[in-house]
Design an enzyme around this catalytic site. Structure first.
Site, short mmCIF file in Angstrom:
data_model
loop_
_atom_site.label_atom_id
_atom_site.label_comp_id
_atom_site.label_asym_id
_atom_site.label_seq_id
_atom_site.Cartn_x
_atom_site.Cartn_y
_atom_site.Cartn_z
N ASP A 91 0.85 -1.16 0.13
CA ASP A 91 0.01 -0.06 -0.01
C ASP A 91 0.88 1.22 0.02
OD1 ASP A 91 0.76 -0.68 2.52
OD2 ASP A 91 -1.24 -0.57 3.49
N CYS B 31 1.95 5.29 9.23
CA CYS B 31 1.76 3.81 9.16
C CYS B 31 2.46 2.94 8.58
CB CYS B 31 0.30 3.55 8.62
SG CYS B 31 -0.78 1.97 9.29
N HIS C 244 3.82 3.10 5.68
CA HIS C 244 3.80 2.39 4.19
C HIS C 244 4.82 2.71 3.05
CE1 HIS C 244 -0.84 2.39 4.18
NE2 HIS C 244 -0.56 1.82 5.20
N GLU D 115 -5.55 3.48 3.83
CA GLU D 115 -6.08 4.22 4.88
C GLU D 115 -7.73 4.66 4.87
OE1 GLU D 115 -4.59 3.96 7.70
OE2 GLU D 115 -2.45 3.62 7.18
N HIS E 220 2.54 -5.83 6.91
CA HIS E 220 2.14 -4.66 7.66
C HIS E 220 3.51 -4.62 8.52
CE1 HIS E 220 0.59 -1.32 9.53
NE2 HIS E 220 -0.34 -1.25 8.61
N HIS F 11 0.15 4.95 13.32
CA HIS F 11 -0.42 6.36 13.14
C HIS F 11 -0.15 7.45 14.23
CE1 HIS F 11 -4.43 4.47 10.98
NE2 HIS F 11 -3.22 3.77 10.75
#
Length: 389
Positions: A74, A99, A101, A133, A160, A354
């Site tokens: 992502d 996050c 990415h 997101e 992730h 976050h």
């Protein structure tokens, strides 16, 4: 040649400086394409779907393909003002890769570069996905028909980053890795009036208060105690002044569950409570449920078993068995359409996902590339297939 660790770190730092929100990833897309074009080979093909112009697909054609293995990264960021103090901090005010990415993309580029110089046996499809997101990028791509013909994977993988795991560690589990999420809004319409004459009105606040209490019984009395579900009401609005009975109230909240079946059960209970409120209080209730693409990340049993076995046995990999998390991820929608697995990559950071201070350890990048290229190579040597949904 495969990208070196130093090159990957520089790529990650550049990506970190140009974060973009969902469906606005124009600079990110252009930079990814420029890096990949430098790795181009006669057996590589790139595609930017007209229906999703910030997405990028890269197909590496195998020498003797039995399947097409998909790998997703992502690419979007969050509306967060960075507070890391890093010399390569975000140059876009109010937007940050909070996050991780940027790490996801960099690891994918490392894996891609390896197979661009070590041609794989099976086809490999890399999907650089916008709008994880928000805006359901995976669902948008699927519904737009992006995964058709040679661009359709037989199985899908993705990672992730996880700040709570050691840098470079791989974490996974059989079953659900991430919960699915559903947003809900509830509008209650009563009859307003003077605070001194409640019998001539129909108080939306009283009805709302009762509903809030009832909603808290859904998980307590309808979800198996050994499983997990969450219903949270995060926002309520009602009334204009203290001496006027409110004619309208609004609740906003989120539902989270470890299986799609559980989420649907919670949805149905919420619908029933809203219908009952109408009868009990004589109000009008409008319930809106929006799940979009944020389905539970339910890992395929056979593929996940193999991934775990490989990661456990690989000398260069630090494998950690992880518990399910209540965070959401739109890769769950793609795993509902294609068999596959999502796993964690540890980045060892005190700040949480976050957070404005998230600063992943960059040594995790090469460790991730090594683990994933090894796993994909091992997967290509296996004969068994998993049927797509």
């Amino acid at each position: 040649m495969s990208l070196t660790e130093a090159e990957l770190i520089q790529i990650r730092r550049h990506l970190h400086q140009i974060p973009e929100l969902a469906l606005q990833e124009v600079q990110t897309h252009a930079y990814l394409r420029s890096v990949i074009e430098q790795l181009a080979t006669p057996f590589m093909e790139l595609k930017t779907p007209a229906e999703l112009p910030t997405a990028l697909l890269v197909l590496i054609k195998g020498t003797a393909p039995r399947r097409t293995i998909g790998y997703r990264a992502d690419i979007d960021a969050l509306p967060v003002t960075e507070a890391t103090g890093l010399p390569y901090a975000s140059k876009h005010p109010g937007v940050m890769h909070a996050c991780g990415h940027d790490v996801h993309m960099t690891v994918a580029l490392g894996v891609l570069s390896y197979f661009a110089s070590h041609r794989p046996q099976d086809n490999l499809l890399f999907f650089f996905q916008p709008a994880e997101e928000s805006e359901n990028g995976g669902k948008l791509a699927y519904e737009a028909g992006v995964f058709t013909g040679q661009w359709r994977p037989d199985e899908f993988y993705g990672l992730h980053d996880n700040p709570e795991l050691p840098a470079g560690a791989i974490g996974c589990r059989l079953g659900t890795l991430f919960a699915g999420t559903t947003e809900f809004n509830i509008e209650i319409e009563g009859v307003g009036g003077h605070a001194a004459f409640p019998h001539q009105a129909n108080d939306a606040v009283v009805a709302m208060g009762t509903l809030i209490t009832q909603i808290q019984t859904i998980v307590a009395r309808n979800v198996d105690p050994i499983q997990s579900g969450v219903v949270t009401i995060g926002k309520v609005q009602a009334g204009t002044i203290r001496n006027v009975i409110a004619d309208h109230a609004r609740l906003e909240g989120t539902i989270r569950g470890l299986t799609q079946a559980m989420i649907l059960t919670i949805d149905e209970r919420l619908k029933a409570l809203c219908q009952g409120l109408e009868t009990a209080f004589g109000v009008k209730v409008k319930l809106t449920l929006n799940q979009g693409g944020y389905w539970p990340v339910e890992n395929n049993p056979a593929l996940t078993k193999h991934l775990i076995e490989y990661m456990r046995s690989a000398p260069a990999v630090n494998y950690v068995e992880t518990a399910p998390a209540m965070t959401g991820e739109d890769f769950g929608y793609l795993l509902a359409k294609f068999p596959g697995t999502m796993f964690w990559l540890g980045v060892d950071c005190n700040a949480q996902l976050h957070s404005a201070k998230l600063a992943p350890q960059e040594k995790a990048i090469q460790a991730g590339v090594t683990a994933i290229t090894g796993f994909l190579t091992a997967r290509m040597q296996q004969n068994y297939e998993v049927t797509a949904k």
